[in-house]
Design a protein around this motif. Structure first.
Motif, PDB file in Angstrom:
ATOM      1  N   GLY A 118       0.804  -1.219   0.000  1.00 31.41           N
ATOM      2  CA  GLY A 118       0.000   0.000   0.000  1.00 31.41           C
ATOM      3  C   GLY A 118       0.836   1.268   0.000  1.00 31.41           C
ATOM      4  O   GLY A 118       0.583   2.197  -0.761  1.00 31.41           O
ATOM      5  N   ALA A 119       1.860   1.295   0.847  1.00 36.16           N
ATOM      6  CA  ALA A 119       2.687   2.497   0.955  1.00 36.16           C
ATOM      7  C   ALA A 119       3.536   2.727  -0.292  1.00 36.16           C
ATOM      8  O   ALA A 119       3.571   3.832  -0.842  1.00 36.16           O
ATOM      9  CB  ALA A 119       3.588   2.406   2.182  1.00 36.16           C
ATOM     10  N   SER A 120       4.212   1.679  -0.747  1.00 36.10           N
ATOM     11  CA  SER A 120       5.054   1.851  -1.931  1.00 36.10           C
ATOM     12  C   SER A 120       4.199   2.052  -3.172  1.00 36.10           C
ATOM     13  O   SER A 120       4.519   2.875  -4.031  1.00 36.10           O
ATOM     14  CB  SER A 120       5.998   0.658  -2.104  1.00 36.10           C
ATOM     15  OG  SER A 120       5.269  -0.537  -2.229  1.00 36.10           O
ATOM     16  N   GLY A 121       3.088   1.320  -3.260  1.00 33.06           N
ATOM     17  CA  GLY A 121       2.195   1.495  -4.404  1.00 33.06           C
ATOM     18  C   GLY A 121       1.588   2.883  -4.434  1.00 33.06           C
ATOM     19  O   GLY A 121       1.461   3.498  -5.498  1.00 33.06           O
ATOM     20  N   GLY A 122       1.204   3.400  -3.274  1.00 34.74           N
ATOM     21  CA  GLY A 122       0.684   4.765  -3.207  1.00 34.74           C
ATOM     22  C   GLY A 122       1.714   5.791  -3.640  1.00 34.74           C
ATOM     23  O   GLY A 122       1.407   6.753  -4.355  1.00 34.74           O
ATOM     24  N   ALA A 123       2.953   5.596  -3.224  1.00 39.19           N
ATOM     25  CA  ALA A 123       4.024   6.514  -3.637  1.00 39.19           C
ATOM     26  C   ALA A 123       4.269   6.438  -5.141  1.00 39.19           C
ATOM     27  O   ALA A 123       4.457   7.466  -5.809  1.00 39.19           O
ATOM     28  CB  ALA A 123       5.306   6.192  -2.875  1.00 39.19           C
ATOM     29  N   ILE A 124       4.234   5.229  -5.695  1.00 38.48           N
ATOM     30  CA  ILE A 124       4.432   5.061  -7.136  1.00 38.48           C
ATOM     31  C   ILE A 124       3.278   5.684  -7.913  1.00 38.48           C
ATOM     32  O   ILE A 124       3.503   6.382  -8.917  1.00 38.48           O
ATOM     33  CB  ILE A 124       4.619   3.568  -7.487  1.00 38.48           C
ATOM     34  CG1 ILE A 124       5.959   3.072  -6.941  1.00 38.48           C
ATOM     35  CG2 ILE A 124       4.540   3.343  -8.996  1.00 38.48           C
ATOM     36  CD1 ILE A 124       6.120   1.556  -6.969  1.00 38.48           C
ATOM     37  N   LEU A 125       2.045   5.459  -7.451  1.00 43.67           N
ATOM     38  CA  LEU A 125       0.896   6.095  -8.108  1.00 43.67           C
ATOM     39  C   LEU A 125       1.002   7.616  -8.049  1.00 43.67           C
ATOM     40  O   LEU A 125       0.665   8.303  -9.018  1.00 43.67           O
ATOM     41  CB  LEU A 125      -0.412   5.641  -7.462  1.00 43.67           C
ATOM     42  CG  LEU A 125      -0.889   4.238  -7.782  1.00 43.67           C
ATOM     43  CD1 LEU A 125      -2.153   3.918  -6.992  1.00 43.67           C
ATOM     44  CD2 LEU A 125      -1.138   4.069  -9.260  1.00 43.67           C
ATOM     45  N   GLY A 126       1.453   8.137  -6.919  1.00 50.15           N
ATOM     46  CA  GLY A 126       1.644   9.581  -6.798  1.00 50.15           C
ATOM     47  C   GLY A 126       2.637  10.112  -7.815  1.00 50.15           C
ATOM     48  O   GLY A 126       2.439  11.176  -8.397  1.00 50.15           O
TER      49      GLY A 126
END
Length: 104
Positions: free
Chosen positions: A66-74
């Protein structure tokens, strides 16, 4: 099947995080509904995965995705910084999740 459920939980977590940002920008009921749907599905898949996987492993992998995916989506969708140091630390989080999978 537990690992598949855990990965799906992480993907829905990423979706929910993206919808928080969308709700912040748009302030409409569609974004709110998608946010609730994303996090609800995430919790359901996480609960299913935790029937088999240890709580600590499941939670660490779920939050890592969730955290890394959220950062990548950002970075990809919302134009956030793509600094190389940020990418290195995201890779470290993902590496930790993979490491937990390998030892479980």
């Amino acid at each position: 099947m537990a690992w598949t459920s855990l990965i799906l939980a992480g993907i829905f977590e990423m979706f929910g995080v993206a919808m928080i940002n969308k709700l912040h920008i748009d302030r409409n009921f569609k974004a709110l509904g998608l946010l609730i749907l994303g996090f609800g599905a995430s919790f359901i898949f996480l609960a299913y995965a935790m029937r088999t996987l240890p709580m600590g492993t499941a939670y660490a992998v779920w939050t890592g995705i969730g955290a890394s995916g959220g950062a990548i989506l950002g970075m990809l969708i919302y134009g956030e910084s793509k600094d190389w140091r940020r990418i290195v630390f995201i890779s470290m989080v993902l590496g930790g999740a993979v490491g937990l999978k390998l030892i479980s």
